[in-house]
Design an enzyme around this catalytic site. Structure first.
Site, PDB file in Angstrom:
ATOM      1  N   HIS A  83      40.677  21.349  38.119  1.00 32.33           N
ATOM      2  CA  HIS A  83      39.707  22.504  38.705  1.00 32.33           C
ATOM      3  C   HIS A  83      38.282  22.162  37.904  1.00 32.33           C
ATOM      4  O   HIS A  83      38.100  22.043  36.651  1.00 32.33           O
ATOM      5  CB  HIS A  83      40.326  23.658  38.275  1.00 32.33           C
ATOM      6  N   ASP A 162      43.528  38.406  43.657  1.00 30.75           N
ATOM      7  CA  ASP A 162      42.268  37.773  42.972  1.00 30.75           C
ATOM      8  C   ASP A 162      41.265  38.188  43.996  1.00 30.75           C
ATOM      9  O   ASP A 162      40.202  38.317  43.871  1.00 30.75           O
ATOM     10  CB  ASP A 162      42.341  36.389  42.669  1.00 30.75           C
ATOM     11  N   ARG A 169      34.232  42.311  41.848  1.00 30.77           N
ATOM     12  CA  ARG A 169      33.539  41.846  40.870  1.00 30.77           C
ATOM     13  C   ARG A 169      32.027  41.444  41.254  1.00 30.77           C
ATOM     14  O   ARG A 169      31.113  41.545  40.614  1.00 30.77           O
ATOM     15  CB  ARG A 169      34.052  40.759  40.073  1.00 30.77           C
ATOM     16  N   SER A 184      41.209  34.761  37.097  1.00 32.43           N
ATOM     17  CA  SER A 184      40.851  34.410  38.417  1.00 32.43           C
ATOM     18  C   SER A 184      41.243  32.841  38.717  1.00 32.43           C
ATOM     19  O   SER A 184      41.923  32.647  39.636  1.00 32.43           O
ATOM     20  CB  SER A 184      39.353  34.812  38.689  1.00 32.43           C
ATOM     21  N   LYS A 188      45.220  31.437  40.416  1.00 32.01           N
ATOM     22  CA  LYS A 188      45.355  30.526  41.630  1.00 32.01           C
ATOM     23  C   LYS A 188      45.990  29.119  41.222  1.00 32.01           C
ATOM     24  O   LYS A 188      46.953  28.688  42.046  1.00 32.01           O
ATOM     25  CB  LYS A 188      43.873  30.332  42.362  1.00 32.01           C
TER      26      LYS A 188
HETATM   27  N1  URA Z   1      35.958  30.661  40.125  1.00 34.21           N
HETATM   28  C1  URA Z   1      36.909  31.565  40.507  1.00 34.21           C
HETATM   29  O1  URA Z   1      37.654  31.324  41.222  1.00 34.21           O
HETATM   30  N2  URA Z   1      36.695  32.919  39.897  1.00 34.21           N
HETATM   31  C2  URA Z   1      35.869  33.336  39.079  1.00 34.21           C
HETATM   32  O2  URA Z   1      35.889  34.413  38.741  1.00 34.21           O
HETATM   33  C3  URA Z   1      34.846  32.492  38.615  1.00 34.21           C
HETATM   34  C4  URA Z   1      34.633  31.257  39.192  1.00 34.21           C
END
Ligand code: URA
Length: 430
Positions: A83, A162, A169, A184, A188
């Site tokens: 990621h 999320d 947010r 977050s 995932k």
């Molecule tokens: N990417 C995400 O998936 N979540 C965040 O909070 C910031 C970047």
């Protein structure tokens, strides 16, 4: 029995949230018994007060438990994903997933779309005619089994909490909180079912994190969360002051990725990609394997073959011509000397204004818009020589893009800038 107001007050006043209270919160939020304005207030309290390590572990577990967790045990190869926190010209996933697959691992890469000045992997791949990124869980597993890698959209079933929290947010000024970002991203990735994960945490003007200290704290937080949830996790901190490689956009980044898989990638892009590949293969237990040398997998064509297999398995035609922009405008070098700066954020905003990125989630992106960096810092340029090639579908895009590039370029006659490796450091479990 607790209630949302008590939890908001407790966090506001600097107290810890108990595990049972966090679990109750997410269950009640899923039932719409906790209102969005209450969750927003709690997010703001967390923004100021933080979450300690145990709270964050439970918070992330509750986000994962809000949806499905993929089972990749049928894949038959070690699974490992990567990621990136996002950067300008960051096409690493397009090269890395097939490269690591060619070395014997399975790479389940469930990605997002670009928002703002950083591009999204799915937007880039969708510039390939026919390519489909919306796959069912069964299709995802089938592509993974046949090609060794898959790059597709994270379905709505993974960590749905999320999605709701991120939307809150986004409109309440609470995105920039390390525990909220870490939970977050990691919820995932853990829900996706990978056994191991390498994080590319970008630092610099074009990154989410502009300071090294904050980037390192985010990396350490995410590594700890991954390990606590049984996912072997490492992070690399990499520089994002200058666009990565030479292409910024969608089709242009696919083109550069294919060149990289053919062995002709720019130095900085290859350095980051190979460093991440080595980390991923080490976590997958394949580092000492004869097939596990990523440089060899590029040189002998295996990585390119895996890329072509993945594109075909997802409905794309790897031989089809990519869309080309109708209009091109060149920005010349302002002076002669060493190119010492090419600001990633300004180039990213310019590419976005040319049409490569979106301002709102529902917007379309242009496949062909973007920027080619004809020179990179460290190279000698002559005044008037073409430095950036801007591409767009509509000529009225150039004015705003050129305005974003104001002050992006630095040329010096005092010598080249220091040659810094794009890979800054590695972060493992504490
Ligand atoms: N990417 C995400 O998936 N979540 C965040 O909070 C910031 C970047």
């Amino acid at each position: 029995m607790t209630d949302a107001v008590s939890l908001i007050r407790a966090k506001r006043d600097g107290q810890r949230l108990a595990d049972d209270d966090i679990r109750w919160l997410f269950e009640a939020y899923a039932r719409h018994e906790v209102a969005d304005e209450q969750m927003s207030a709690l997010l703001m309290a967390i923004y100021f007060r933080g979450l300690d390590r145990a709270e964050l572990r439970t918070w992330t577990a509750a986000m994962i438990a809000s949806g499905d967790r993929l089972d990749l045990s049928s894949v038959g190869r070690p699974t490992v994903d990567k990621h990136s926190t996002g950067g300008v010209g960051d096409k690493v996933s397009l090269i890395l997933a097939p490269l690591v697959a060619a070395c014997g691992a399975a790479v389940p890469q469930l990605s997002g779309r670009g928002l703002g000045h950083t591009g999204g992997t799915l937007d880039k791949l969708e510039s390939i005619p026919g390519f489909r990124s919306a796959l069912t869980p069964d299709e995802t597993l089938a592509v993974l089994a046949s090609a060794g890698c898959v790059i597709c959209a994270a379905g709505s079933g993974l960590a749905p909490a999320d999605r709701r929290l991120y939307a809150l947010r986004d409109v309440t000024g609470t995105v920039e909180s390390i525990p909220l970002i870490a939970s977050s991203i990691m919820s995932k990735k853990i829900a996706e079912g990978t056994s191991a994960l390498v994080l590319d945490v970008k630092v610099g003007s074009g990154a989410f994190m502009t300071s090294y200290e904050r980037a390192r704290e985010l990396a350490e937080t995410m590594v700890a969360l991954g390990e606590e949830h049984g996912v072997r996790t490492r992070a690399l901190l990499t520089r994002m002051d200058v666009p990565l490689g030479r292409a910024v956009g969608n089709a242009v980044e696919v083109e550069e990725s294919v060149q990289a898989l053919q062995g002709h990638g720019p130095g900085d892009l290859m350095e980051v990609t190979l460093a991440l590949a080595r980390q991923m293969l080490a976590l997958a237990g394949l580092a000492g394997d004869t097939a596990g040398d990523p440089a060899a997998a590029i040189a002998d064509g295996r990585a390119l073959a895996a890329y072509r297999a993945m594109v075909r398995a997802q409905g794309g035609d790897p031989d089809a011509p990519l869309p080309e922009a109708a209009y091109i405008q060149v920005l010349p070098a302002p002076a002669s000397g060493w190119l010492t700066g090419l600001d990633a954020l300004k180039v990213g905003i310019a590419a976005w204004r040319l049409g490569a990125g979106r301002a709102r989630k529902e917007d379309d992106v242009s496949a062909s818009a973007g920027i080619i960096c004809l020179a990179k810092p460290g190279e000698v340029v002559r005044a008037g020589q073409p430095l950036l090639e801007l591409r767009a579908d509509e000529p009225e895009r150039f004015g705003p893009a050129l305005a974003a590039l104001e002050g992006a370029i630095a040329v010096s006659d005092q010598g080249p800038p220091p040659a810094l490796s794009p890979v800054i450091s590695e972060v493992g479990p504490a």
